[in-house]
Design a protein around this motif. Structure first.
Motif, PDB file in Angstrom:
ATOM      1  N   ALA A   2       0.829  -1.203   0.000  1.00 62.00           N
ATOM      2  CA  ALA A   2       0.000   0.000   0.000  1.00 62.00           C
ATOM      3  C   ALA A   2       0.862   1.251   0.000  1.00 62.00           C
ATOM      4  CB  ALA A   2      -0.919   0.001   1.219  1.00 62.00           C
ATOM      5  N   GLY A   3       0.362   2.277  -0.673  1.00 57.02           N
ATOM      6  CA  GLY A   3       1.034   3.576  -0.679  1.00 57.02           C
ATOM      7  C   GLY A   3       0.730   4.342   0.594  1.00 57.02           C
ATOM      8  N   ARG A   4       1.377   5.443   0.758  1.00 57.25           N
ATOM      9  CA  ARG A   4       1.187   6.287   1.941  1.00 57.25           C
ATOM     10  C   ARG A   4       0.128   7.345   1.652  1.00 57.25           C
ATOM     11  NH1 ARG A   4       2.263   5.754   7.073  1.00 57.25           N
ATOM     12  NH2 ARG A   4       4.412   5.245   6.699  1.00 57.25           N
ATOM     13  N   VAL A   5      -0.746   7.577   2.609  1.00 49.56           N
ATOM     14  CA  VAL A   5      -1.746   8.632   2.515  1.00 49.56           C
ATOM     15  C   VAL A   5      -1.348   9.742   3.476  1.00 49.56           C
ATOM     16  CG1 VAL A   5      -4.149   9.266   2.957  1.00 49.56           C
ATOM     17  CG2 VAL A   5      -3.616   7.108   1.801  1.00 49.56           C
ATOM     18  N   THR A   6      -1.364  10.966   2.986  1.00 50.47           N
ATOM     19  CA  THR A   6      -1.129  12.135   3.827  1.00 50.47           C
ATOM     20  C   THR A   6      -2.416  12.933   3.904  1.00 50.47           C
ATOM     21  OG1 THR A   6       1.212  12.261   3.231  1.00 50.47           O
ATOM     22  CG2 THR A   6       0.210  14.266   4.125  1.00 50.47           C
ATOM     23  N   ILE A   7      -2.841  13.210   5.115  1.00 52.05           N
ATOM     24  CA  ILE A   7      -3.989  14.080   5.353  1.00 52.05           C
ATOM     25  C   ILE A   7      -3.454  15.511   5.300  1.00 52.05           C
ATOM     26  CG2 ILE A   7      -5.730  14.809   7.017  1.00 52.05           C
ATOM     27  CD1 ILE A   7      -5.528  11.932   8.224  1.00 52.05           C
ATOM     28  N   GLY A   8      -3.929  16.302   4.363  1.00 55.73           N
ATOM     29  CA  GLY A   8      -3.481  17.678   4.216  1.00 55.73           C
ATOM     30  C   GLY A   8      -4.543  18.653   4.691  1.00 55.73           C
ATOM     31  N   LEU A   9      -4.229  19.424   5.707  1.00 57.57           N
ATOM     32  CA  LEU A   9      -5.149  20.446   6.213  1.00 57.57           C
ATOM     33  C   LEU A   9      -4.726  21.800   5.653  1.00 57.57           C
ATOM     34  CD1 LEU A   9      -5.424  19.407   9.976  1.00 57.57           C
ATOM     35  CD2 LEU A   9      -6.952  18.804   8.080  1.00 57.57           C
ATOM     36  N   CYS A  38      -1.527   7.107   8.540  1.00 55.88           N
ATOM     37  CA  CYS A  38      -1.363   8.202   7.588  1.00 55.88           C
ATOM     38  C   CYS A  38      -0.334   9.187   8.116  1.00 55.88           C
ATOM     39  CB  CYS A  38      -2.685   8.962   7.413  1.00 55.88           C
ATOM     40  SG  CYS A  38      -4.048   8.012   6.740  1.00 55.88           S
ATOM     41  N   ASN A  39       0.134  10.042   7.234  1.00 54.91           N
ATOM     42  CA  ASN A  39       0.902  11.211   7.630  1.00 54.91           C
ATOM     43  C   ASN A  39      -0.082  12.369   7.744  1.00 54.91           C
ATOM     44  OD1 ASN A  39       3.330   9.821   7.517  1.00 54.91           O
ATOM     45  ND2 ASN A  39       3.717  10.411   5.402  1.00 54.91           N
ATOM     46  N   LEU A  40       0.374  13.460   8.364  1.00 57.58           N
ATOM     47  CA  LEU A  40      -0.444  14.658   8.500  1.00 57.58           C
ATOM     48  C   LEU A  40       0.406  15.852   8.104  1.00 57.58           C
ATOM     49  CD1 LEU A  40      -3.018  16.139   9.485  1.00 57.58           C
ATOM     50  CD2 LEU A  40      -2.036  16.078  11.792  1.00 57.58           C
ATOM     51  N   ALA A  41      -0.161  16.731   7.272  1.00 59.28           N
ATOM     52  CA  ALA A  41       0.549  17.940   6.851  1.00 59.28           C
ATOM     53  C   ALA A  41      -0.395  19.130   6.945  1.00 59.28           C
ATOM     54  CB  ALA A  41       1.054  17.792   5.415  1.00 59.28           C
ATOM     55  N   ARG A  82       5.987  11.977  11.142  1.00 60.11           N
ATOM     56  CA  ARG A  82       4.848  11.860  10.238  1.00 60.11           C
ATOM     57  C   ARG A  82       3.917  13.067  10.299  1.00 60.11           C
ATOM     58  NH1 ARG A  82       2.690   6.376  11.983  1.00 60.11           N
ATOM     59  NH2 ARG A  82       0.859   7.173  10.931  1.00 60.11           N
ATOM     60  N   PHE A  83       4.384  14.159  10.882  1.00 57.34           N
ATOM     61  CA  PHE A  83       3.641  15.417  10.925  1.00 57.34           C
ATOM     62  C   PHE A  83       4.546  16.492  10.327  1.00 57.34           C
ATOM     63  CE2 PHE A  83       2.458  19.154  13.850  1.00 57.34           C
ATOM     64  CZ  PHE A  83       1.467  19.612  13.005  1.00 57.34           C
ATOM     65  N   SER A  84       4.040  17.185   9.295  1.00 56.86           N
ATOM     66  CA  SER A  84       4.822  18.207   8.597  1.00 56.86           C
ATOM     67  C   SER A  84       4.022  19.495   8.499  1.00 56.86           C
ATOM     68  CB  SER A  84       5.166  17.753   7.178  1.00 56.86           C
ATOM     69  OG  SER A  84       5.850  16.531   7.196  1.00 56.86           O
ATOM     70  N   CYS A  85       4.733  20.604   8.444  1.00 59.18           N
ATOM     71  CA  CYS A  85       4.096  21.918   8.331  1.00 59.18           C
ATOM     72  C   CYS A  85       4.711  22.669   7.156  1.00 59.18           C
ATOM     73  CB  CYS A  85       4.298  22.710   9.622  1.00 59.18           C
ATOM     74  SG  CYS A  85       3.724  21.824  11.088  1.00 59.18           S
ATOM     75  N   PHE A  86       3.853  23.185   6.298  1.00 59.32           N
ATOM     76  CA  PHE A  86       4.298  23.893   5.100  1.00 59.32           C
ATOM     77  C   PHE A  86       3.597  25.242   5.008  1.00 59.32           C
ATOM     78  CE2 PHE A  86       4.550  19.358   4.161  1.00 59.32           C
ATOM     79  CZ  PHE A  86       5.813  19.231   3.618  1.00 59.32           C
ATOM     80  N   ASP A  87       4.238  26.180   4.320  1.00 61.02           N
ATOM     81  CA  ASP A  87       3.582  27.433   3.967  1.00 61.02           C
ATOM     82  C   ASP A  87       2.524  27.122   2.913  1.00 61.02           C
ATOM     83  OD1 ASP A  87       5.179  29.007   5.640  1.00 61.02           O
ATOM     84  OD2 ASP A  87       6.692  29.289   4.079  1.00 61.02           O
ATOM     85  N   PHE A  88       1.725  28.137   2.568  1.00 59.20           N
ATOM     86  CA  PHE A  88       0.786  27.957   1.462  1.00 59.20           C
ATOM     87  C   PHE A  88       1.582  27.586   0.217  1.00 59.20           C
ATOM     88  CE2 PHE A  88      -1.879  30.987   3.954  1.00 59.20           C
ATOM     89  CZ  PHE A  88      -2.996  30.175   4.090  1.00 59.20           C
TER      90      PHE A  88
END
Length: 176
Positions: A2-9, A38-41, A82-88
């Motif tokens: 299975a591939g990885r799913v990232t939940i993007g908020l 899942c990962n979370l971003a 597994r938690f990442s933070c990005f700019d817009f």
């Protein structure tokens, strides 16, 4: 495999001030990501300036909420990397997060995909970034335009509150 799913908020609520809505979405998405592997971003979240790493953000959040075992699940997710933070995103989402699929009640007919199609892609090893808009205005048009697919988890155009949508989408796609 299975591939990885990232939940993007995606923060479409307030780009300047961190609100209770941001806190609640994170506190609820952390346990969901952990439970379903899942990962979370986050994208465009206005975190305090002195918080530099996802672990620092998770630790701070855990001191301000009772949700998700007082934030312990988000801390665990961050400690596991597994938690990442990005700019817009200015030129698209980070490619390492996978194929971008927006969650919406109004999918474009040309980009509409079903939950079954997304699930099949993940089961075949594809990584996916599932983007959820946080706030009353949903996702901006440019996010819809850059996404490879649009999924309406209800299949009937029903609008779901963000945290309800998070649970419904992840449970539907990755439920065991």
């Amino acid at each position: 495999m299975a591939g990885r799913v990232t939940i993007g908020l995606y923060n479409s609520y307030d780009p300047v001030r961190f609100h209770e809505a941001h806190r609640r979405a994170l506190a609820r998405a952390g346990p969901l990501a952990l439970a379903f592997d899942c990962n979370l971003a986050t994208f465009g979240f206005p975190f305090e300036r002195d918080l530099e790493t996802p672990v620092e953000i998770a630790n701070w959040l855990s001191s301000t909420t009772t949700i998700g075992e007082s934030g312990a699940y988000l801390v665990e997710l961050a400690q596991k990397g597994r938690f990442s933070c990005f700019d817009f995103p200015k030129r698209g989402f980070p490619p390492q997060l996978g194929t971008v699929i927006v969650t919406t009640r109004k999918p474009s007919p040309k980009k509409s995909v079903t939950a079954q199609e997304v699930r099949a892609l993940v089961e075949s090893g594809a990584s996916m970034l599932l983007v959820f808009g946080l706030g009353p205005h949903g996702l901006p048009r440019e996010v819809f335009d850059t996404a490879k697919g649009h999924v309406d988890i209800t299949g009937r155009g029903y609008s779901l509150e963000t945290c309800t949508a998070l649970g419904a989408v992840i449970g539907s796609l990755l439920g065991r």
